[in-house]
Design a protein around this motif. Structure first.
Motif, short mmCIF file in Angstrom:
data_model
loop_
_atom_site.label_atom_id
_atom_site.label_comp_id
_atom_site.label_asym_id
_atom_site.label_seq_id
_atom_site.Cartn_x
_atom_site.Cartn_y
_atom_site.Cartn_z
N TYR A 177 4.04 17.70 10.51
CA TYR A 177 4.25 16.48 9.72
C TYR A 177 3.02 16.30 8.84
CZ TYR A 177 5.02 11.62 8.38
OH TYR A 177 5.19 10.46 7.65
N ILE A 178 3.24 16.30 7.53
CA ILE A 178 2.15 16.28 6.56
C ILE A 178 2.34 15.12 5.60
CG2 ILE A 178 0.96 17.60 4.75
CD1 ILE A 178 2.04 20.15 6.04
N LEU A 179 1.23 14.46 5.26
CA LEU A 179 1.23 13.38 4.27
C LEU A 179 0.43 13.80 3.05
CD1 LEU A 179 0.43 10.17 6.40
CD2 LEU A 179 2.66 10.87 5.51
N ASP A 180 0.96 13.46 1.86
CA ASP A 180 0.18 13.56 0.63
C ASP A 180 0.18 12.17 0.02
OD1 ASP A 180 -1.09 14.04 -1.75
OD2 ASP A 180 0.15 15.76 -2.33
N LEU A 181 -0.96 11.50 0.08
CA LEU A 181 -1.07 10.12 -0.37
C LEU A 181 -1.70 10.05 -1.76
CD1 LEU A 181 -2.25 8.58 3.02
CD2 LEU A 181 0.08 8.80 2.13
N CYS A 182 -1.11 9.24 -2.64
CA CYS A 182 -1.48 9.22 -4.06
C CYS A 182 -1.24 10.61 -4.64
CB CYS A 182 -2.93 8.80 -4.25
SG CYS A 182 -3.33 7.17 -3.58
N CYS A 183 -0.01 11.09 -4.48
CA CYS A 183 0.30 12.50 -4.76
C CYS A 183 0.35 12.84 -6.24
CB CYS A 183 1.61 12.88 -4.09
SG CYS A 183 3.05 11.92 -4.66
N ARG A 202 6.56 28.13 8.90
CA ARG A 202 6.56 26.95 9.77
C ARG A 202 7.64 25.96 9.32
NH1 ARG A 202 1.45 26.36 12.18
NH2 ARG A 202 2.48 24.82 13.50
N ARG A 203 8.10 25.14 10.27
CA ARG A 203 8.99 24.02 9.94
C ARG A 203 8.13 22.83 9.55
NH1 ARG A 203 11.91 21.81 13.72
NH2 ARG A 203 10.99 22.82 15.55
N VAL A 204 8.47 22.18 8.44
CA VAL A 204 7.61 21.14 7.88
C VAL A 204 8.44 19.94 7.43
CG1 VAL A 204 6.01 20.54 6.01
CG2 VAL A 204 5.90 22.81 7.08
N VAL A 205 7.95 18.74 7.77
CA VAL A 205 8.41 17.50 7.15
C VAL A 205 7.19 16.93 6.44
CG1 VAL A 205 9.21 15.15 7.53
CG2 VAL A 205 10.19 17.03 8.85
N MET A 206 7.33 16.68 5.14
CA MET A 206 6.18 16.24 4.34
C MET A 206 6.57 15.04 3.50
SD MET A 206 3.77 18.60 1.91
CE MET A 206 2.29 17.93 1.12
N ASP A 207 5.83 13.94 3.65
CA ASP A 207 6.04 12.73 2.87
C ASP A 207 4.94 12.61 1.82
OD1 ASP A 207 8.32 11.84 4.21
OD2 ASP A 207 7.14 10.84 5.76
N CYS A 208 5.35 12.40 0.57
CA CYS A 208 4.42 12.29 -0.54
C CYS A 208 4.63 10.93 -1.21
CB CYS A 208 4.65 13.42 -1.55
SG CYS A 208 4.72 15.05 -0.79
N VAL A 209 3.55 10.16 -1.34
CA VAL A 209 3.68 8.77 -1.77
C VAL A 209 2.81 8.51 -2.99
CG1 VAL A 209 3.58 6.37 -1.00
CG2 VAL A 209 3.94 8.19 0.67
N ASP A 210 3.37 7.78 -3.96
CA ASP A 210 2.61 7.40 -5.16
C ASP A 210 3.27 6.17 -5.77
OD1 ASP A 210 0.40 8.93 -7.01
OD2 ASP A 210 1.72 7.67 -8.22
N LEU A 211 2.48 5.39 -6.51
CA LEU A 211 3.00 4.17 -7.12
C LEU A 211 3.90 4.44 -8.33
CD1 LEU A 211 -0.21 1.91 -7.07
CD2 LEU A 211 1.91 1.51 -5.79
N LYS A 212 3.70 5.57 -9.00
CA LYS A 212 4.41 5.84 -10.25
C LYS A 212 5.84 6.32 -9.99
CE LYS A 212 0.04 7.10 -12.46
NZ LYS A 212 -0.75 8.19 -13.09
N GLN A 213 6.79 5.46 -10.30
CA GLN A 213 8.19 5.76 -10.01
C GLN A 213 8.72 6.92 -10.83
OE1 GLN A 213 10.66 2.26 -10.14
NE2 GLN A 213 9.44 1.14 -8.63
N ASP A 214 8.29 7.04 -12.10
CA ASP A 214 8.80 8.12 -12.94
C ASP A 214 8.32 9.48 -12.42
OD1 ASP A 214 6.18 7.43 -13.59
OD2 ASP A 214 6.36 8.11 -15.66
N PHE A 233 9.64 12.56 -1.48
CA PHE A 233 8.78 11.78 -2.37
C PHE A 233 9.21 10.32 -2.35
CE2 PHE A 233 8.45 16.12 -3.86
CZ PHE A 233 7.09 16.24 -4.10
N VAL A 234 8.22 9.44 -2.23
CA VAL A 234 8.48 8.01 -2.09
C VAL A 234 7.61 7.23 -3.06
CG1 VAL A 234 8.49 6.04 -0.51
CG2 VAL A 234 9.00 8.33 0.36
#
Length: 385
Positions: A177-183, A202-214, A233-234
């Motif tokens: 489980y991997i996070l990329d914050l301010c991606c 490897r099997r991976v679940v990765m959440d990437c978060v940023d304020l810019k919706q576009d 991506f969120v």
């Protein structure tokens, strides 16, 4: 394993190797390749140390197989070997069992290039077409790196080297489980996901978060096009993003000013096993630094020196905060400073057992520097007590 290594060196098919999970904790990894020198063909080994130094050693090819057999499993618990006929992986379990995953096709395997001064070998080779690099405009469909993206290509590969260095710290997870914050545009998100899923299997679940919706919408479209089903991506504020479970790895590239502090806070609060963060735009301390009547005021006389001092002091305090909260920390050079002045990477690895005496020392050091500079950093209240 002996027969395999003997074949590789007798036929000179080795293009590169990486030894990792060293018993000596001061050694990050050792890489090797064949070179042709004045005295013949050698296995050139380069060991990278935690203090930033590198140690070189050339082994005559006739002794290369026996040398590796001594290093594995006595000193290193994993070896990744690349040849002209395919790749091979050697793993040593905690109980000492050796597993060899041999994907080398021995028929028609060519002799490797022995040019001592050949171009640097990357985790993502420049001559290979990589799907996400094409979609993100780093290379064309023939594998050629666009001239304007060469620095980005080197940055991606250097970051993946950093990821490879810490891989043994997250090896126990069946699904990462991997996070990329301010991606942002997420070059590193795609690179890290590709590395673990396509290169490491490897099997991976990765959440990437940023304020810019576009930007998030664009990255989501690319991930769906590539079939990266575990890459999500969120759009939103990273402070309020609900984390699924303890992250194996949290990454962030050039989060601006206190956004880096928020990333580190999120990593600490979630108990992330490893945090890799490259800070950027250190405005907070710049605004707080004022003359105090101490000799250190001379660092504030010139704007450019004040900026450099604020950058270094901010990251030093961030490192200390991570140590206070149970991490083994190193500040490393990401890429050549000629390419970008923002080239510091903070690497933090969660320790299994902390030393209370050391924690008290770290807190004292943190408080003393804040008092000397008369500053109040973003992380001070919640993470230095």
């Amino acid at each position: 394993m002996k027969n395999l290594l003997t074949y590789i060196f007798e036929n000179q098919t080795l293009t590169g190797l990486t030894l990792s999970k060293c018993e000596d904790q001061t050694v990050l990894r050792t890489t090797g390749r064949l070179v042709k020198l004045k005295g013949g063909v050698f296995l050139a080994l380069e060991s990278f140390l935690t203090d930033g130094k590198a140690v070189h050693k050339n082994i005559p090819i006739r002794d290369a197989s026996e040398t590796l057999l001594k290093l594995i499993p006595a000193e290193y618990k994993q070896a990744n070997i690349r040849t002209t006929g395919g790749d091979c992986e050697i793993k040593v379990s905690k109980k000492g069992k050796i597993t060899v995953i041999d994907r080398i096709r021995k028929e028609n395997a060519a002799t490797a290039s022995l040019d001592h001064n050949r171009e640097k070998q990357y985790i993502l080779p420049a001559e290979r077409c990589v799907d996400f690099l094409v979609e993100l405009g780093v290379q064309d469909r023939n594998g050629r790196i666009f001239d304007k993206k060469r620095s980005k290509f080197r940055q991606i590969n250097r970051f993946l080297e950093m990821v490879a260095d810490i891989e043994h710290n997250i090896a126990d997870s069946e699904e990462l489980y991997i996070l990329d914050l301010c991606c942002g545009k997420s070059y590193l998100s795609f690179a890290v996901y590709y590395y673990f899923t396509q290169i490491r299997g490897r099997r991976v679940v990765m959440d990437c978060v940023d304020l810019k919706q576009d930007v998030i919408a664009y990255c989501t479209e690319v991930a769906e096009k590539l079939g990266y089903s575990g890459l999500h991506f969120v759009a939103g504020d990273i402070r309020h993003f609900p984390i699924r479970r303890t992250p194996d790895l949290t990454v962030s590239l050039h989060a601006c000013d206190i956004a880096t502090d928020i990333v580190l806070a999120k990593g600490i609060d979630s108990g992330s096993k490893v945090i890799l963060s490259t800070p950027c735009c250190h405005h907070e301390m710049m605004h707080q630094l004022k003359p105090t009547g101490n000799p250190s005021d001379l660092l504030l006389e010139h704007s450019i020196l004040k900026q450099k001092f604020a950058d270094a002091a901010t990251d030093a305090l961030r490192c200390k905060i991570l140590q206070i909260n149970g991490y083994d920390v190193a500040a490393l050079e990401l890429i050549d400073p000629e390419e970008t002045p923002k080239n510091v990477l903070i690497r933090a690895v969660k320790v299994k057992k902390t030393n209370p005496q050391k924690i008290r020392q770290y807190k004292q050091e943190y408080e003393q520097l804040c008092q000397i500079l008369n500053i109040h950093p973003y992380l001070q209240d919640g993470y230095a007590k």
